[in-house]
Design an enzyme around this catalytic site. Structure first.
Site, mmCIF file in Angstrom:
data_model
loop_
_atom_site.group_PDB
_atom_site.id
_atom_site.type_symbol
_atom_site.label_atom_id
_atom_site.label_comp_id
_atom_site.label_asym_id
_atom_site.label_seq_id
_atom_site.Cartn_x
_atom_site.Cartn_y
_atom_site.Cartn_z
ATOM 1 N N LYS A 21 -13.891 24.417 -9.371
ATOM 2 C CA LYS A 21 -13.222 25.530 -10.048
ATOM 3 C C LYS A 21 -12.206 25.009 -11.069
ATOM 4 O O LYS A 21 -12.202 25.442 -12.221
ATOM 5 C CB LYS A 21 -12.530 26.386 -8.963
ATOM 6 C CG LYS A 21 -11.701 27.528 -9.468
ATOM 7 C CD LYS A 21 -11.484 28.558 -8.378
ATOM 8 C CE LYS A 21 -10.213 28.362 -7.573
ATOM 9 N NZ LYS A 21 -8.989 28.813 -8.260
ATOM 10 N N SER A 22 -11.348 24.082 -10.667
ATOM 11 C CA SER A 22 -10.310 23.581 -11.583
ATOM 12 C C SER A 22 -10.943 22.965 -12.831
ATOM 13 O O SER A 22 -10.487 23.191 -13.958
ATOM 14 C CB SER A 22 -9.479 22.497 -10.899
ATOM 15 O OG SER A 22 -8.628 23.062 -9.966
ATOM 16 N N GLY A 92 -4.611 32.456 -11.081
ATOM 17 C CA GLY A 92 -3.346 31.829 -11.463
ATOM 18 C C GLY A 92 -3.577 30.713 -12.472
ATOM 19 O O GLY A 92 -2.790 30.520 -13.399
ATOM 20 N N ARG A 120 2.712 36.969 -8.497
ATOM 21 C CA ARG A 120 2.919 35.525 -8.348
ATOM 22 C C ARG A 120 3.946 34.997 -9.365
ATOM 23 O O ARG A 120 4.091 35.534 -10.448
ATOM 24 C CB ARG A 120 1.573 34.799 -8.461
ATOM 25 C CG ARG A 120 0.692 35.173 -7.265
ATOM 26 C CD ARG A 120 -0.636 34.504 -7.298
ATOM 27 N NE ARG A 120 -0.520 33.068 -7.154
ATOM 28 C CZ ARG A 120 -1.549 32.241 -7.294
ATOM 29 N NH1 ARG A 120 -2.743 32.714 -7.594
ATOM 30 N NH2 ARG A 120 -1.387 30.954 -7.139
ATOM 31 N N ASP A 310 -4.784 23.063 -1.478
ATOM 32 C CA ASP A 310 -5.689 24.195 -1.232
ATOM 33 C C ASP A 310 -6.452 24.051 0.090
ATOM 34 O O ASP A 310 -7.083 25.002 0.550
ATOM 35 C CB ASP A 310 -6.692 24.330 -2.387
ATOM 36 C CG ASP A 310 -6.001 24.793 -3.670
ATOM 37 O OD1 ASP A 310 -4.901 25.369 -3.586
ATOM 38 O OD2 ASP A 310 -6.562 24.574 -4.759
ATOM 39 N N LYS A 337 0.707 31.247 -3.127
ATOM 40 C CA LYS A 337 -0.709 31.224 -3.522
ATOM 41 C C LYS A 337 -1.259 32.659 -3.524
ATOM 42 O O LYS A 337 -0.500 33.604 -3.571
ATOM 43 C CB LYS A 337 -1.499 30.303 -2.592
ATOM 44 C CG LYS A 337 -1.047 28.860 -2.644
ATOM 45 C CD LYS A 337 -1.338 28.235 -3.997
ATOM 46 C CE LYS A 337 -0.819 26.809 -4.086
ATOM 47 N NZ LYS A 337 -0.937 26.252 -5.412
HETATM 48 C C1 S3P Z 1 -4.863 24.346 -9.625
HETATM 49 C C2 S3P Z 1 -3.679 23.813 -9.177
HETATM 50 C C3 S3P Z 1 -3.084 24.142 -7.884
HETATM 51 C C4 S3P Z 1 -4.111 24.771 -6.950
HETATM 52 C C5 S3P Z 1 -4.923 25.833 -7.616
HETATM 53 C C6 S3P Z 1 -5.676 25.254 -8.801
HETATM 54 C C7 S3P Z 1 -5.360 23.972 -10.960
HETATM 55 O O1 S3P Z 1 -2.033 25.062 -8.084
HETATM 56 O O2 S3P Z 1 -3.457 25.321 -5.815
HETATM 57 O O3 S3P Z 1 -5.875 26.375 -6.706
HETATM 58 O O4 S3P Z 1 -6.551 24.187 -11.250
HETATM 59 O O5 S3P Z 1 -4.567 23.440 -11.748
HETATM 60 P P1 S3P Z 1 -0.526 24.602 -8.425
HETATM 61 O O6 S3P Z 1 -0.518 23.928 -9.734
HETATM 62 O O7 S3P Z 1 0.248 25.893 -8.452
HETATM 63 O O8 S3P Z 1 -0.121 23.710 -7.298
#
Ligand code: S3P
Length: 423
Positions: A21-22, A92, A120, A310, A337
């Protein structure tokens, strides 16, 4: 959709883990900045990444799937309008990264999201962007964010939290800002943005916890996405705790900033093996074999937390089956989260029969306890809680029911069929 989960005798077989996903988010975002044509292999079909894809279309990119999960993006006509209204859905990552991406461009952008995303915290990205000179209207530091884009100034930002979303937001603003923008975080968080920016030709470098970026143009190069270790984590946990199991997970991302779950499994004594490591588009990946394991409790704290943030909900399920006590500390950001993952997780695991206690920055679990089940659980509109509860359900004495299980579609629409193929 309410789902009933029954105890299983074993998990056996081999599955391919779907797209990260990221990394998928970043592929679409960075492709939109190349001004050219980029093909992306194995793009995530989770709702969050589709939100990002719809956003880059609104920004003027053409995007079509030329085969399953094979996306072609044409960014030749992107960023031509003065105003954009962008729906980030539940994501997010979309909201925080696009904030930085749009803030340095001369246009007005409204970023909004669903009920959960609107609650959030966005102060973490608003503050550094304002230090760079951005003009942002917000609802008490929450979405919707109205960003009046303009030329920004470089900053040397010391982030109080190890967050890849904060770091990436600043780097994406810095990518279009004259001078050198720097971000330092207390511990290293996932570095997919840095790696992909470098791959596409940006002037970026990292030393320990500090990343520096200068204004750069990106080259339109094709990209490919490996499987998501955060999705694999549910199968790793299930493979370790369901009796008589032996499973192979193919094409899992193994970027060291994400592999905290593997370190934890090894420390707990799991029977786990990495089979075939490779590198593609600057990201490591490989296959993982895991078998039913005798686990022991451990303490999880400090620098490893951003490397498994996560995975903590499913690590709680693992720990419920480990001998001794597992303590998770320094994870207060779990409360910010998709749900308050500390409170919600503890509430639901207690219902199943786990001995778990909430602390301000984590939880303490005493194993090894038989989970009785026979309960109706909630996932609080949180995909990772839904899948963690499912894994717990596989070892409960009596069936459990999970309400609104469809929230898994946010990151992992293929979860159920893949799990069922191993039963
Ligand atoms: C993510 C970073 C993390 C993670 C989120 C995806 C990203 O969040 O918890 O599911 O893709 O950069 P944080 O940067 O708020 O820790």
């Amino acid at each position: 959709m309410n789902l009933t989960v029954n105890k299983v005798r074993a998990l056996k077989g081999e599955i391919t883990i779907p797209s990260d996903k990221s990394i998928s988010h970043r592929c679409a975002m960075l492709a939109s900045l190349t001004g050219g044509i980029v093909e992306i292999q194995n793009f995530s079909m989770g709702a969050d990444c589709i939100s990002t894809l719809n956003i880059i279309k609104k920004l003027g990119c053409d995007a079509e799937f030329i085969e399953e999960k094979h996306l072609k993006i044409n960014a030749e006509n992107a960023f031509k309008k003065d105003r954009y209204n962008l729906d980030c859905g539940n994501s997010g990552t979309s909201m925080r990264l696009f904030s930085g991406l749009v803030a340095s461009r001369e246009m007005e952008t409204t970023l909004f999201g669903d009920e959960s995303l609107s609650k959030r915290p966005m102060k973490r990205v608003i503050l550094p962007l304002e230090l760079m000179g951005a003009k942002i209207k917000h609802n008490n530091f929450k979405a919707p964010l109205i960003i009046q884009g303009r030329e920004l100034f470089p900053i040397d930002y010391k982030s109080p939290i190890a967050s890849a979303q904060v770091k990436s937001c600043i780097l994406l603003a810095g990518l279009n800002t004259y001078g050198e923008t720097r971000v330092t975080e207390p511990y290293v968080s996932r570095d997919h943005t840095e790696r992909m920016l470098k791959y596409l030709g940006a002037n970026i470098s990292t030393e320990r916890c500090t990343t520096k970026i200068k204004k750069s143009n990106l080259q339109p190069k094709n990209l490919s996405v490996c499987g998501d270790i955060s999705s694999a984590a549910f199968f790793l946990a299930a493979g370790a705790i369901v009796p008589n199991s032996d499973i192979i997970l193919k094409n899992v991302g193994l970027n060291p900033t994400r592999t905290g779950i593997i370190d934890v499994l090894k420390q707990m004594g799991a029977d786990i093996e990495i089979l075939d490591e490779r590198v593609e588009c600057n990201e490591e990946s490989g296959d993982i074999r895991i078998k039913t394991s005798d686990l022991k409790g451990i303490t999880i704290e400090g620098e490893i937390i951003p490397r498994l943030i996560d995975e903590l909900p499913v690590i709680a399920v693992l720990a419920s089956q480990a001998d001794g006590t597992t303590i998770v500390k320094d994870a207060q950001d779990l409360r910010n989260k998709e749900s308050d993952r500390i409170k919600c997780l503890v509430t639901e695991l207690i219902k199943l029969g786990s001995d778990i206690e909430e602390t301000p920055d984590g939880f303490i679990i005493n194993g090894k306890k038989t989970l009785k089940g026979n309960s109706v659980t909630q996932c609080y509109h949180d995909h990772r809680l839904a899948m963690s509860l499912y894994v717990a359900g596989l070892i409960c004495e009596k069936p459990i029911s999970i309400e609104e299980f469809q929230w898994v579609d946010i990151s992992f629409p293929e979860f159920l069929p893949l799990m069922q193929s191993l039963i």
